[in-house]
Design an enzyme around this catalytic site. Sequence first.
Site, PDB file in Angstrom:
ATOM      1  N   THR A 191      -4.986 -11.259  -9.189  1.00 38.40           N
ATOM      2  CA  THR A 191      -6.282 -10.739  -9.315  1.00 38.40           C
ATOM      3  C   THR A 191      -7.030 -10.932  -8.016  1.00 38.40           C
ATOM      4  O   THR A 191      -6.821 -11.730  -7.081  1.00 38.40           O
ATOM      5  CB  THR A 191      -6.958 -12.230 -10.190  1.00 38.40           C
ATOM      6  OG1 THR A 191      -6.727 -11.916 -11.540  1.00 38.40           O
ATOM      7  CG2 THR A 191      -8.505 -12.168 -10.132  1.00 38.40           C
ATOM      8  N   ARG A 219      -6.423 -10.035 -25.380  1.00 41.74           N
ATOM      9  CA  ARG A 219      -6.562 -11.411 -24.620  1.00 41.74           C
ATOM     10  C   ARG A 219      -7.551 -10.903 -23.588  1.00 41.74           C
ATOM     11  O   ARG A 219      -7.326 -10.048 -22.719  1.00 41.74           O
ATOM     12  CB  ARG A 219      -5.109 -11.723 -24.043  1.00 41.74           C
ATOM     13  CG  ARG A 219      -4.888 -12.977 -23.364  1.00 41.74           C
ATOM     14  CD  ARG A 219      -4.780 -12.493 -22.041  1.00 41.74           C
ATOM     15  NE  ARG A 219      -4.632 -13.842 -21.082  1.00 41.74           N
ATOM     16  CZ  ARG A 219      -5.154 -14.053 -19.782  1.00 41.74           C
ATOM     17  NH1 ARG A 219      -5.459 -12.870 -19.221  1.00 41.74           N
ATOM     18  NH2 ARG A 219      -4.958 -14.930 -19.075  1.00 41.74           N
TER      19      ARG A 219
HETATM   20  N1  ASP Z   1      -6.567 -15.327 -13.894  1.00 39.76           N
HETATM   21  C1  ASP Z   1      -6.117 -14.062 -14.338  1.00 39.76           C
HETATM   22  C2  ASP Z   1      -5.911 -14.028 -16.044  1.00 39.76           C
HETATM   23  O1  ASP Z   1      -5.625 -15.204 -16.585  1.00 39.76           O
HETATM   24  C3  ASP Z   1      -4.827 -13.810 -13.726  1.00 39.76           C
HETATM   25  C4  ASP Z   1      -4.651 -13.589 -12.542  1.00 39.76           C
HETATM   26  O2  ASP Z   1      -5.286 -14.528 -11.648  1.00 39.76           O
HETATM   27  O3  ASP Z   1      -4.064 -12.667 -11.990  1.00 39.76           O
HETATM   28  O4  ASP Z   1      -6.258 -13.117 -16.562  1.00 39.76           O
END
Ligand code: ASP
Length: 326
Positions: A191, A219
């Site tokens: 992310t 989700r």
């Molecule tokens: N926090 C993000 C999620 O759970 C994943 C990530 O940080 O890459 O969708």
Amino acid sequence: MRFLFFLGAVLMSSSAAQAAPKWTLVIHGGAGVIERERLTHEQDKEIRKALDQALEAGSRVLGQGGSSLDAVEAAVKVLEDDPNFNAGRGAVFTYEGRNELDAAIMDGRTRAAGAVARATRTRNPVSLARAVMEKSPHVFLSAEGADQFSIEQGLPQVDPSWFSTPERKRQLDEMKAKKVGWYDVDLKYGTVGAVAVDGNGHVAAATSTGGLTGKRWGRIGDSPVIGAGTYADDRACAISATGAGEYFIRLGVAHEICARVRLKGETPKQAADAVLAELGTLGGTGGVIVTGPGGNADWSFNTPGMYRAKATSDGVKKIAIYGDEG
Ligand code: ASP
């Protein structure tokens, strides 16, 4: 005459010095099992270059007296367009083989916020989140509705194949074949996010993601959830998170950090460390970037590494990947 010219030049240069905005920008590109032996020299270089470009895009905005909101959007757009990160182009695949994008943005000045989940056609989801904030009466749009709103707002659209990369497809296939968890195929979260404080002392935060490889049933993670993965409040700080989203949602991580700063008087770093420690006791992993309006910017993570970078108007510039880089 010459004296007047000299006086004018002095006045101009002193007002330019006065007007020089004080700003800070911090960005991240995900956290996880990011260790020296897991990255090739080329990958290491490429990631640092990408972080540098995003830092430059945001710094340019702030250096010209632009707002923290414009700066975090500009920085995140660069990372969304870069296939090395799990956001925009290069987003992970859902179980069904789609790219569903989540993003959020928040303005600490007014606590206005905008977010989207499961968008599929907007080239830069962070800009769609901003349009939700500024052009709709809502805070959070999802799926077909978010896509429809994006078209109506005239945002740049792409074919969904724009987001897909062979490496992300390979990770989905590996996950299905080995029946491993979403985290095990990549060992990191990709992310992206940015937080900034501008010359007027206003903070802003933005986060953008493809979520988790193999996510199902519509989700949605923490990134677009205001108060979980993203939050900004001039009275406290701005936060963008990355990690196991379900834990960040359960703890309301971003808001919790801001609440500790505002109500307990902790520094953003102290609050971030405390909340990340609590996240760890529940079994959650990940990290956050944070800045207060005073520019006390930092990061906190409980994973071996985190793609992260910081720049300030005082000429500080730091790009780091591994945990031991400070
Ligand atoms: N926090 C993000 C999620 O759970 C994943 C990530 O940080 O890459 O969708």
